[in-house]
Design a protein around this motif. Structure first.
Motif, PDB file in Angstrom:
ATOM      1  N   GLN A  21       0.867  -1.176   0.000  1.00 41.98           N
ATOM      2  CA  GLN A  21       0.000   0.000   0.000  1.00 41.98           C
ATOM      3  C   GLN A  21       0.900   1.221   0.000  1.00 41.98           C
ATOM      4  O   GLN A  21       1.929   1.227   0.682  1.00 41.98           O
ATOM      5  N   LEU A  22       0.504   2.235  -0.767  1.00 43.52           N
ATOM      6  CA  LEU A  22       1.312   3.447  -0.818  1.00 43.52           C
ATOM      7  C   LEU A  22       0.461   4.630  -1.238  1.00 43.52           C
ATOM      8  O   LEU A  22      -0.302   4.549  -2.195  1.00 43.52           O
ATOM      9  N   GLU A  23       0.623   5.708  -0.508  1.00 46.28           N
ATOM     10  CA  GLU A  23      -0.008   6.976  -0.847  1.00 46.28           C
ATOM     11  C   GLU A  23       0.982   8.075  -0.475  1.00 46.28           C
ATOM     12  O   GLU A  23       1.490   8.113   0.646  1.00 46.28           O
ATOM     13  N   VAL A  24       1.291   8.944  -1.424  1.00 47.69           N
ATOM     14  CA  VAL A  24       2.151  10.092  -1.169  1.00 47.69           C
ATOM     15  C   VAL A  24       1.298  11.334  -1.435  1.00 47.69           C
ATOM     16  O   VAL A  24       0.823  11.530  -2.545  1.00 47.69           O
ATOM     17  N   ILE A  25       1.119  12.139  -0.401  1.00 47.40           N
ATOM     18  CA  ILE A  25       0.221  13.286  -0.474  1.00 47.40           C
ATOM     19  C   ILE A  25       1.034  14.562  -0.293  1.00 47.40           C
ATOM     20  O   ILE A  25       1.776  14.707   0.685  1.00 47.40           O
ATOM     21  N   ASP A  26       0.877  15.484  -1.226  1.00 46.05           N
ATOM     22  CA  ASP A  26       1.536  16.785  -1.116  1.00 46.05           C
ATOM     23  C   ASP A  26       0.658  17.681  -0.242  1.00 46.05           C
ATOM     24  O   ASP A  26      -0.439  18.062  -0.633  1.00 46.05           O
ATOM     25  N   GLU A  27       1.133  17.977   0.954  1.00 44.50           N
ATOM     26  CA  GLU A  27       0.401  18.812   1.911  1.00 44.50           C
ATOM     27  C   GLU A  27       0.992  20.217   1.994  1.00 44.50           C
ATOM     28  O   GLU A  27       0.720  20.949   2.942  1.00 44.50           O
ATOM     29  N   SER A  28       1.758  20.599   1.011  1.00 47.06           N
ATOM     30  CA  SER A  28       2.464  21.877   1.043  1.00 47.06           C
ATOM     31  C   SER A  28       1.522  23.060   1.208  1.00 47.06           C
ATOM     32  O   SER A  28       1.860  24.031   1.900  1.00 47.06           O
ATOM     33  N   CYS A  29       0.353  23.008   0.592  1.00 47.69           N
ATOM     34  CA  CYS A  29      -0.578  24.139   0.670  1.00 47.69           C
ATOM     35  C   CYS A  29      -1.028  24.396   2.110  1.00 47.69           C
ATOM     36  O   CYS A  29      -1.391  25.520   2.455  1.00 47.69           O
ATOM     37  N   GLN A  30      -0.971  23.397   2.964  1.00 42.41           N
ATOM     38  CA  GLN A  30      -1.345  23.557   4.366  1.00 42.41           C
ATOM     39  C   GLN A  30      -0.246  24.233   5.181  1.00 42.41           C
ATOM     40  O   GLN A  30      -0.447  24.559   6.349  1.00 42.41           O
ATOM     41  N   HIS A  31       0.912  24.423   4.571  1.00 41.91           N
ATOM     42  CA  HIS A  31       2.068  24.978   5.278  1.00 41.91           C
ATOM     43  C   HIS A  31       2.518  26.313   4.710  1.00 41.91           C
ATOM     44  O   HIS A  31       3.620  26.769   5.022  1.00 41.91           O
ATOM     45  N   GLU A  32       1.692  26.941   3.890  1.00 43.53           N
ATOM     46  CA  GLU A  32       2.043  28.246   3.345  1.00 43.53           C
ATOM     47  C   GLU A  32       2.311  29.227   4.476  1.00 43.53           C
ATOM     48  O   GLU A  32       1.576  29.272   5.461  1.00 43.53           O
ATOM     49  N   GLY A  33       3.369  29.977   4.357  1.00 45.58           N
ATOM     50  CA  GLY A  33       3.753  30.935   5.383  1.00 45.58           C
ATOM     51  C   GLY A  33       4.646  30.341   6.457  1.00 45.58           C
ATOM     52  O   GLY A  33       5.208  31.064   7.267  1.00 45.58           O
ATOM     53  N   HIS A  34       4.791  29.013   6.463  1.00 47.14           N
ATOM     54  CA  HIS A  34       5.673  28.357   7.433  1.00 47.14           C
ATOM     55  C   HIS A  34       7.103  28.351   6.897  1.00 47.14           C
ATOM     56  O   HIS A  34       7.341  28.596   5.720  1.00 47.14           O
ATOM     57  N   ALA A  35       8.009  28.013   7.759  1.00 42.79           N
ATOM     58  CA  ALA A  35       9.407  27.913   7.345  1.00 42.79           C
ATOM     59  C   ALA A  35       9.543  26.924   6.191  1.00 42.79           C
ATOM     60  O   ALA A  35       8.918  25.873   6.189  1.00 42.79           O
ATOM     61  N   HIS A  36      10.320  27.294   5.226  1.00 43.75           N
ATOM     62  CA  HIS A  36      10.682  26.455   4.078  1.00 43.75           C
ATOM     63  C   HIS A  36       9.552  26.235   3.080  1.00 43.75           C
ATOM     64  O   HIS A  36       9.722  25.446   2.151  1.00 43.75           O
TER      65      HIS A  36
END
Length: 87
Positions: A21-36
């Motif tokens: 089983q494998l799922e890779v989820i891009d959660e970058s939009c939830q971290h806008e304004g955070h470091a990096h």
């Protein structure tokens, strides 16, 4: 068309760890304004949900290390965070 970073990471994990089983989820939009965060909402923060037969005899830390090691070169290319869920 170039595969997304999430797709590239999934391909690497399939190649190295042969997950069931494998799922890779891009959660970058939830971290806008955070470091990096890179300002695009993509490509910096990911969640990996994975199950693999090779994980069975290993302790939790060793399982996570296998995932981090398989994806180590992605951090050099801008991936800042990888949250791992072993299924």
């Amino acid at each position: 068309m170039t595969p997304s970073v999430a797709d590239q990471m999934a391909a690497r994990l399939r190649e190295r760890l042969t997950p069931t089983q494998l799922e890779v989820i891009d959660e970058s939009c939830q971290h806008e304004g955070h470091a990096h965060a890179n300002g695009t909402g993509f490509g910096t923060h990911f969640r990996v949900r994975i199950a693999a037969p090779g994980f069975a005899p290993l302790p939790r830390v060793a399982r996570h290390r296998l995932v981090y090691d398989a994806l180590s070169d992605f951090t050099a290319r801008g991936v800042h965070a990888i949250a791992i869920e072993i299924l």
